[in-house]
Design an enzyme around this catalytic site. Structure first.
Site, PDB file in Angstrom:
ATOM      1  N   GLU A  27       0.722  -1.309   0.054  1.00 25.67           N
ATOM      2  CA  GLU A  27      -0.012  -0.119   0.043  1.00 25.67           C
ATOM      3  C   GLU A  27       0.896   1.300   0.204  1.00 25.67           C
ATOM      4  O   GLU A  27       2.003   1.104   0.644  1.00 25.67           O
ATOM      5  CB  GLU A  27      -0.982   0.038   1.186  1.00 25.67           C
ATOM      6  CG  GLU A  27      -0.005   0.089   2.411  1.00 25.67           C
ATOM      7  CD  GLU A  27      -1.041  -0.296   4.026  1.00 25.67           C
ATOM      8  OE1 GLU A  27      -1.674  -1.479   3.740  1.00 25.67           O
ATOM      9  OE2 GLU A  27      -0.567   0.269   5.014  1.00 25.67           O
ATOM     10  N   LYS A  81       2.928   4.524   0.856  1.00 23.02           N
ATOM     11  CA  LYS A  81       3.403   5.167   2.207  1.00 23.02           C
ATOM     12  C   LYS A  81       3.206   6.804   2.077  1.00 23.02           C
ATOM     13  O   LYS A  81       3.668   7.343   1.404  1.00 23.02           O
ATOM     14  CB  LYS A  81       4.951   4.817   2.419  1.00 23.02           C
ATOM     15  CG  LYS A  81       5.475   5.503   3.848  1.00 23.02           C
ATOM     16  CD  LYS A  81       7.119   4.928   4.019  1.00 23.02           C
ATOM     17  CE  LYS A  81       7.335   5.413   5.243  1.00 23.02           C
ATOM     18  NZ  LYS A  81       7.425   6.919   5.312  1.00 23.02           N
ATOM     19  N   ASP A 127       2.787  10.359   2.922  1.00 23.67           N
ATOM     20  CA  ASP A 127       3.779  11.455   3.742  1.00 23.67           C
ATOM     21  C   ASP A 127       3.013  12.596   4.520  1.00 23.67           C
ATOM     22  O   ASP A 127       2.634  13.430   3.796  1.00 23.67           O
ATOM     23  CB  ASP A 127       4.686  12.307   2.622  1.00 23.67           C
ATOM     24  CG  ASP A 127       6.082  12.659   3.131  1.00 23.67           C
ATOM     25  OD1 ASP A 127       6.345  12.326   4.293  1.00 23.67           O
ATOM     26  OD2 ASP A 127       6.592  13.445   2.551  1.00 23.67           O
ATOM     27  N   TYR A 135      -4.173   2.980   8.169  1.00 21.47           N
ATOM     28  CA  TYR A 135      -3.543   1.864   7.744  1.00 21.47           C
ATOM     29  C   TYR A 135      -3.169   0.544   8.783  1.00 21.47           C
ATOM     30  O   TYR A 135      -2.412  -0.094   8.411  1.00 21.47           O
ATOM     31  CB  TYR A 135      -2.108   2.270   6.769  1.00 21.47           C
ATOM     32  CG  TYR A 135      -1.313   3.178   7.690  1.00 21.47           C
ATOM     33  CD1 TYR A 135      -0.845   2.718   8.840  1.00 21.47           C
ATOM     34  CD2 TYR A 135      -1.251   4.502   7.263  1.00 21.47           C
ATOM     35  CE1 TYR A 135       0.030   3.593   9.592  1.00 21.47           C
ATOM     36  CE2 TYR A 135      -0.492   5.432   7.897  1.00 21.47           C
ATOM     37  CZ  TYR A 135       0.189   4.906   9.207  1.00 21.47           C
ATOM     38  OH  TYR A 135       1.046   5.724   9.817  1.00 21.47           O
ATOM     39  N   LYS A 194      11.476   3.219  -0.144  1.00 27.46           N
ATOM     40  CA  LYS A 194      11.268   4.550  -0.284  1.00 27.46           C
ATOM     41  C   LYS A 194      11.517   4.854  -1.691  1.00 27.46           C
ATOM     42  O   LYS A 194      12.655   4.407  -2.655  1.00 27.46           O
ATOM     43  CB  LYS A 194      12.333   5.203   0.632  1.00 27.46           C
ATOM     44  CG  LYS A 194      11.981   4.965   1.998  1.00 27.46           C
ATOM     45  CD  LYS A 194      11.057   6.151   2.663  1.00 27.46           C
ATOM     46  CE  LYS A 194      11.661   7.377   2.632  1.00 27.46           C
ATOM     47  NZ  LYS A 194      11.704   8.167   3.978  1.00 27.46           N
ATOM     48  N   CYS A 210       9.189  49.842  -5.670  1.00 28.92           N
ATOM     49  CA  CYS A 210       8.479  48.899  -6.334  1.00 28.92           C
ATOM     50  C   CYS A 210       9.473  48.775  -7.804  1.00 28.92           C
ATOM     51  O   CYS A 210       9.845  49.710  -8.370  1.00 28.92           O
ATOM     52  CB  CYS A 210       6.996  49.428  -6.791  1.00 28.92           C
ATOM     53  SG  CYS A 210       6.329  48.338  -8.234  1.00 28.92           S
ATOM     54  N   CYS A 261       6.800  50.495 -10.632  1.00 32.87           N
ATOM     55  CA  CYS A 261       6.512  51.947 -10.712  1.00 32.87           C
ATOM     56  C   CYS A 261       7.326  52.606  -9.840  1.00 32.87           C
ATOM     57  O   CYS A 261       6.902  53.852  -9.733  1.00 32.87           O
ATOM     58  CB  CYS A 261       5.002  51.871 -10.342  1.00 32.87           C
ATOM     59  SG  CYS A 261       4.704  51.489  -8.654  1.00 32.87           S
ATOM     60  N   CYS A 291       3.629  47.339  -2.702  1.00 34.55           N
ATOM     61  CA  CYS A 291       3.561  48.367  -3.650  1.00 34.55           C
ATOM     62  C   CYS A 291       2.156  49.003  -3.069  1.00 34.55           C
ATOM     63  O   CYS A 291       1.118  48.198  -3.536  1.00 34.55           O
ATOM     64  CB  CYS A 291       3.893  48.289  -4.777  1.00 34.55           C
ATOM     65  SG  CYS A 291       3.281  49.613  -5.992  1.00 34.55           S
ATOM     66  N   CYS A 305      -0.343  50.860  -9.903  1.00 33.14           N
ATOM     67  CA  CYS A 305       0.832  50.083 -10.395  1.00 33.14           C
ATOM     68  C   CYS A 305       0.534  49.188 -11.494  1.00 33.14           C
ATOM     69  O   CYS A 305      -0.263  48.329 -11.189  1.00 33.14           O
ATOM     70  CB  CYS A 305       1.646  49.509  -9.137  1.00 33.14           C
ATOM     71  SG  CYS A 305       2.791  48.520  -9.896  1.00 33.14           S
TER      72      CYS A 305
HETATM   73  S1  IVH Z   1       2.411   1.249   8.938  1.00 40.07           S
HETATM   74  C1  IVH Z   1       3.863  -0.888  13.129  1.00 40.07           C
HETATM   75  N1  IVH Z   1       1.630   1.905   6.897  1.00 40.07           N
HETATM   76  O1  IVH Z   1       5.457   5.889   7.715  1.00 40.07           O
HETATM   77  C2  IVH Z   1       3.241  -0.023  11.764  1.00 40.07           C
HETATM   78  N2  IVH Z   1       2.913   3.406   8.102  1.00 40.07           N
HETATM   79  O2  IVH Z   1       8.326   5.607   8.228  1.00 40.07           O
HETATM   80  C3  IVH Z   1       3.973   1.062  11.381  1.00 40.07           C
HETATM   81  N3  IVH Z   1       3.154   5.708   7.191  1.00 40.07           N
HETATM   82  O3  IVH Z   1       5.308   6.000  11.462  1.00 40.07           O
HETATM   83  C4  IVH Z   1       3.038   1.801  10.420  1.00 40.07           C
HETATM   84  N4  IVH Z   1       1.826   5.325   5.148  1.00 40.07           N
HETATM   85  O4  IVH Z   1       3.510   7.248  10.138  1.00 40.07           O
HETATM   86  C5  IVH Z   1       2.292   2.227   7.808  1.00 40.07           C
HETATM   87  N5  IVH Z   1       0.549   2.596   4.779  1.00 40.07           N
HETATM   88  C6  IVH Z   1       1.430   2.897   5.748  1.00 40.07           C
HETATM   89  C7  IVH Z   1       1.965   4.177   6.048  1.00 40.07           C
HETATM   90  C8  IVH Z   1       2.978   4.369   7.117  1.00 40.07           C
HETATM   91  C9  IVH Z   1       2.555   6.232   6.065  1.00 40.07           C
HETATM   92  C10 IVH Z   1       4.076   6.456   8.161  1.00 40.07           C
HETATM   93  C11 IVH Z   1       3.904   6.045   9.577  1.00 40.07           C
HETATM   94  C12 IVH Z   1       5.175   5.450  10.166  1.00 40.07           C
HETATM   95  C13 IVH Z   1       6.121   6.045   9.169  1.00 40.07           C
HETATM   96  C14 IVH Z   1       7.442   5.320   9.167  1.00 40.07           C
END
Ligand code: IVH
Length: 702
Positions: A133, A135, A137, A246, A342, A436, A439, A454, A459
């Protein structure tokens, strides 16, 4: 979560609630809550709104009104309770039920293959499955539900203790305040996820900040985590955060209940939550048996990371079977059953060569760094906004610095920091202009603002920018005119200000003389300009470019008056009574309408035939042959969709009722009409129409 039948029922219910003032306490409150929760789900989880904004607002107000009238019926899971009032002082610290761990990282196929090998060292893993799934941010959050009600939301903190940010978490509309967990057999659950911010929302927010002279938030992650911890819940609500959940990290069962089957796998549990209305990545998850397939998927996914609405910095691969997860356990830092893959970083270094200064629509001066062109995430970057002087000072940037530049997806590039260790002493300070650049008027800075401005409203750049804003598709939508043409016409003196757009009809010869404009493009421009005259008032108000007045505020303002000129008599106090209009906006609006030059502009627009009236204020809906008449449709219509039939009646001024009562004038009956028809006959005061009779009635008056 909602079946098609549920959806149909809730939609009908919403419509009937909208069309009549129900006052009967508990029942109506329950109905309103159900409908609003459904509308929230469609809007925030499905991104497919089912109600118009005004309809939603009306239902929301109705609920608030009833809850004020019957305070005993207000519950903590009511949608109105997301809107907290007042400020919290600070956030108490709370311990997590289970420590919130981090994830181990992998960066390439080899790392993933290694991780797979380690997983398979555990006994019984021959048929291991991996669930993959995104990750997300953002900022991690822990939610606790007890007896189906959200009772706590906490930040990660140090993993053991976090901050209790329940008050802010409740502002986030994707997070259900209650859910059917108890019915499903679960008494208490801790659900974890990420608080995220839509890329679009983030960009719009930063644009607004820049227009207000505020420093931008660095990236969606900082925006989400910062927002979660600000002390003003109303502000949290405004920032439009979302969530993706998640992980179910802990749960207890209702006495005597068996564990739901779905909770045997990670995939099953997130799907189970999704079906209950929780925002989980249910639609984004994939299950694989072989790590090679996982790797292939990771590559494919990375290629389309920019297409996702949220910032995603990798994928998370989790062992699907929960019993297997338990067997594998965790280190003090991360679970062994999950790993992050990553994506490649989207940063690069370059040299800062010089700074240019741009003037915006409101006169704010934006410093822009010119750097040696450098490719980041598939785009060559050579200009990077520095937003305002404070940002330059905070980062201690100097001409000649090597700078680290980041461009995250669609987000505009920004300078993360200078690499101070690479300086050789030849770097020069950045000197902000005092005048400015366009002008030459002296620049001014309000103590509470970050931007130098300005303040010459004539302007030239500001004038052109105001016109560009006016024709924008979200404002008066004069598409064929467009930014490039406005710039051209303005330079040649053919356009001089907003009203001059409507005088273009006398200047087409001058336009032709510029070259490059044929009959077709001139006709298109002329038509678009003409059509804009009929735009609704909210678009005009937005198009006028009043400081701090975005599209939503423009709607609020438009709805409050019958004519734009009504605002000439509105003072700050009166403006502040409007929803979402605070002192800052009220002052700006009052200032705008007090200025003679703005009043003259409005006069000119009106004289040119631009609509300055609000035709929909209050109850005075469309006037027509059916004004004052009430309608109700029952049974299955054969020619018309019910919603279309209702719209036809409304377009002629009719009102739709939800039930048969003494107030009902016409009952339109389709096939299999039931109890409503009986009731109407009994009442004796209701005229009963067939579908065809209704159509004839509507068409009789054209
Ligand atoms: S699982 C024990 N699933 O990534 C389970 N984390 O770098 C741990 N994060 O602290 C987390 N998407 O804040 C999980 N699909 C996802 C995620 C996810 C983002 C974040 C989460 C974690 C950080 C670790």
């Amino acid at each position: 979560m909602y079946t098609k039948d549920d959806e149909r029922r809730l939609y009908e219910l919403a419509k009937s609630l909208l069309n009549s003032a129900h006052e009967n306490g508990q029942e109506t409150i329950d109905q309103l809550k159900e409908v609003i929760n459904y509308a929230d789900w469609r809007y925030y989880v499905q991104s497919d709104p089912v109600l118009a904004d005004q309809e939603y607002d009306k239902l929301f107000k109705q609920l608030r009104h009833l809850e004020d009238k019957f305070p005993g019926l207000k519950t903590v899971d009511s949608p109105t309770q997301r809107v907290a009032s007042g400020l919290s002082e600070r956030f108490p610290t709370v311990s997590h039920l289970v420590p919130m761990l981090s994830l181990d990282n992998t960066y390439n196929a080899e790392d993933l293959t290694d991780w797979d090998r380690k997983c398979r060292e555990f006994p019984g893993t021959e048929n291991i499955e991996y669930c993959v799934e995104p990750k997300y941010d953002g900022a991690s959050v822990s939610l606790i539900y007890e007896n189906g009600v959200l009772v706590r939301g906490a930040t990660r903190g140090d993993g053991v203790m976090g901050e209790d940010v329940t008050i802010n978490v409740r502002q986030i509309r994707t997070i259900p305040l209650s859910a059917n967990l108890t019915k499903a057999g679960v008494q208490q659950a801790e659900i974890r996820g990420e608080i995220v911010i839509h890329k679009e929302v983030f960009e719009a927010y930063n644009k607004q900040r820049a227009a207000d002279g505020l420093a931008p938030l660095a990236n969606p992650r900082n925006a989400a985590s910062g927002t979660l911890r600000i002390l003003d819940p109303a502000e949290v609500r405004k920032r439009g955060l979302s969530t993706v959940l998640y992980h179910i990290s802990d749960y207890t069962l209702v006495d005597g209940n068996e564990k739901p089957h779905a909770l045997d796998t990670h995939y099953g549990s997130l799907k189970w939550l999704y079906d209950m209305g929780f925002p989980t990545p249910a639609k984004e998850m994939k299950v694989f048996r072989h790590i090679d397939d996982v790797i292939k998927y990771c590559d494919e996914f990375e290629a389309r990371r920019d297409d996702l609405p949220f910032e995603v910095d990798g994928l998370v691969i989790k062992v699907n079977n929960i019993a297997m997860q338990e067997q594998m356990g965790m280190t003090s830092h991360h679970p062994r059953w999950a790993v992050a893959y990553k994506f490649k970083a989207r940063q690069a270094t370059s040299k800062l060569r010089r700074v240019e200064y741009q003037v915006g629509r409101t006169g704010a001066i934006t410093p822009v760094a010119k750097i040696d062109p450098v490719p980041i995430g598939g785009v060559t970057v050579s200009s990077v906004s520095l937003f305002n002087e404070d940002v330059v000072r905070e980062k201690d940037l100097r001409i000649g610095d090597t700078v680290l530049v980041e461009r995250a997806g669609d987000v505009i590039p920004y300078i993360v920091k200078p690499l101070a260790e690479l300086r050789d002493g030849t770097e020069e300070e950045i000197n902000f202009p005092k005048e400015c650049p366009v002008c030459n008027s002296a620049l001014e800075k309000q103590p509470e603002e970050a931007a130098w401005r300005c303040i010459n409203i004539n302007c030239p750049v500001q004038v052109a920018e105001r016109m560009i804003h006016y024709v924008h598709k979200d404002a008066m939508d004069i598409r064929n005119l467009g930014e490039a043409n406005i710039q051209k016409f303005f330079e040649k003196g053919i356009l001089t200000d907003i009203p001059s757009i409507y005088e273009l009809k006398t200047r087409w010869d001058d336009v032709r003389a510029l070259g490059g404009f044929g009959d077709k493009s001139i006709t298109n421009m002329e038509q678009a300009i003409e059509q804009s005259k009929g735009q609704p008032l909210n678009r005009l108000i937005f198009g006028l470019g009043i400081r701090f007045v975005g599209e939503t505020t423009a709607k609020t303002l438009a709805n409050a008056v019958t004519s734009l000129k009504d605002f000439y008599d509105w003072d700050i106090e009166k403006l502040s009574t409007l929803e979402d209009v605070g002192p800052k906006v009220a002052t700006s609006v009052a200032d705008f309408f007090a200025r003679t030059e703005n009043r003259q502009m409005i006069d000119k627009l009106e004289a040119e035939g631009v609509n300055i009236l609000n035709h929909h204020k209050g109850q005075a809906a469309a006037a027509g042959a059916l004004t004052g008449k009430t309608f109700l449709f029952t049974g299955t219509l054969s020619q018309l969709k019910r919603s279309d039939a209702e719209a036809m009646a409304e377009a002629k001024g009719g009102t739709i009722l939800s039930g048969v009562s003494a107030k009902l004038n016409y009952l339109v009956v389709g096939e299999d009409a039931g109890s409503k028809l009986e009731k109407a006959k009994k009442l004796g005061t209701v005229s009963i129409l067939t579908e065809q009779e209704f159509i004839d009635m509507v068409n009789a008056d054209v």
